[in-house]
Design an enzyme around this catalytic site. Structure first.
Site, short mmCIF file in Angstrom:
data_model
loop_
_atom_site.label_atom_id
_atom_site.label_comp_id
_atom_site.label_asym_id
_atom_site.label_seq_id
_atom_site.Cartn_x
_atom_site.Cartn_y
_atom_site.Cartn_z
N ASP A 199 0.85 -1.19 0.00
CA ASP A 199 0.00 0.00 0.00
C ASP A 199 0.89 1.25 0.00
O ASP A 199 2.09 1.17 0.29
CB ASP A 199 -0.90 -0.04 1.24
CG ASP A 199 -1.77 1.18 1.38
OD1 ASP A 199 -2.47 1.52 0.42
OD2 ASP A 199 -1.73 1.82 2.46
N ASP B 109 -0.29 5.24 0.82
CA ASP B 109 -0.54 6.23 1.87
C ASP B 109 -0.62 5.56 3.24
O ASP B 109 -1.41 4.63 3.43
CB ASP B 109 -1.86 6.96 1.60
CG ASP B 109 -1.83 7.76 0.30
OD1 ASP B 109 -0.98 8.64 0.18
OD2 ASP B 109 -2.66 7.48 -0.58
N ASP C 126 -1.63 -0.64 6.05
CA ASP C 126 -1.71 0.07 7.33
C ASP C 126 -3.11 0.12 7.90
O ASP C 126 -3.32 0.76 8.93
CB ASP C 126 -1.19 1.51 7.16
CG ASP C 126 -2.16 2.40 6.38
OD1 ASP C 126 -2.62 1.97 5.30
OD2 ASP C 126 -2.45 3.51 6.85
#
Length: 225
Positions: free
Chosen positions: A14, A16, A177
């Site tokens: 991922d 961001d 995240d």
């Protein structure tokens, strides 16, 4: 119990909140967009818990938060045009690579894993950001939130990315995240590891169903090949 990584052939990472702290970019672009529309600014805490589900979701939520009611389609389209212009103008200028990310990507590659970046961020935002931060060269593929018919937490983007990598989901690690990443990975059949420093919509990431958690990306134990 540490995740067994000996069977892995690839990793999907991922962007961001996992590789780059982009909250500053979001704040600046949204502030300029809200100024254009004559709306009050959004608080940093609101933006932090709203990012991660794609720019369209962020924009609609921010407009509703600022105006006190859901935006009309005309307002959204005008805001989207202004937001894109502002974001592309400052993309990466208020963002920093998290500690351990560059080293972690090197470890993944040294272990013989093929890498793909999969983000809900539009591809036109993601590619220049990776290039600006010196991360683009690590990835065989980069896919954005507009690359497929659906976004994470739907498993489709992960399944399509596995197809591009030529690896089975069970042998393709998802590194993210948030619950979005974990839910997509579980549904796709990918093992998933989450970093503890990301956004996760303002909720404690340790409460998410994942195989392991990392304080830094370079803490992932990988065999050298």
């Amino acid at each position: 119990m540490p995740l067994d990584t000996s069977h892995l052939q690839a990793a999907i990472v991922d962007l961001d909140g996992t590789m780059v702290d982009t909250l500053g970019d979001f704040m600046v672009a949204l502030t300029h967009m809200l100024d254009d529309l004559g709306l009050p600014h959004a608080e940093r805490a609101f933006v932090e818990r709203t990012i991660g589900k794609g720019s369209e979701h962020l924009l609609r939520s921010t407009l509703q938060h600022a105006a006190g009611e859901p935006p009309s389609q005309a307002m959204f389209e005008h805001a989207w045009q202004r937001y894109q212009q502002h974001y592309l103008a400052i993309n990466g200028q208020h963002a920093d690579v998290f500690p351990g990310v560059a080293e972690g990507l090197e470890l993944l590659r040294a272990a013989g894993l093929r890498l793909a970046c999969l983000t809900n961020k539009p591809l036109s935002f993601a590619q220049p950001l990776l290039a600006a931060k010196g991360l683009a060269g690590h990835f065989a593929f980069v896919f954005g939130g507009d690359s497929f018919e659906r976004k994470k937490p739907d498993p489709l983007p992960l399944l399509k990315t596995c197809q591009a990598l030529g690896t089975a989901p069970a042998r393709t690690l998802m590194l993210g995240d948030s619950a979005n990443d974990a839910q997509a990975a579980r549904a796709a059949g990918c093992p998933v590891v989450l970093v503890t420093y990301g956004y996760n919509h303002g909720e404690p990431v340790q409460a998410v169903d994942a195989d392991s958690f990392l304080d830094r990306l370079d803490q992932l134990a990988l065999p050298r090949r």
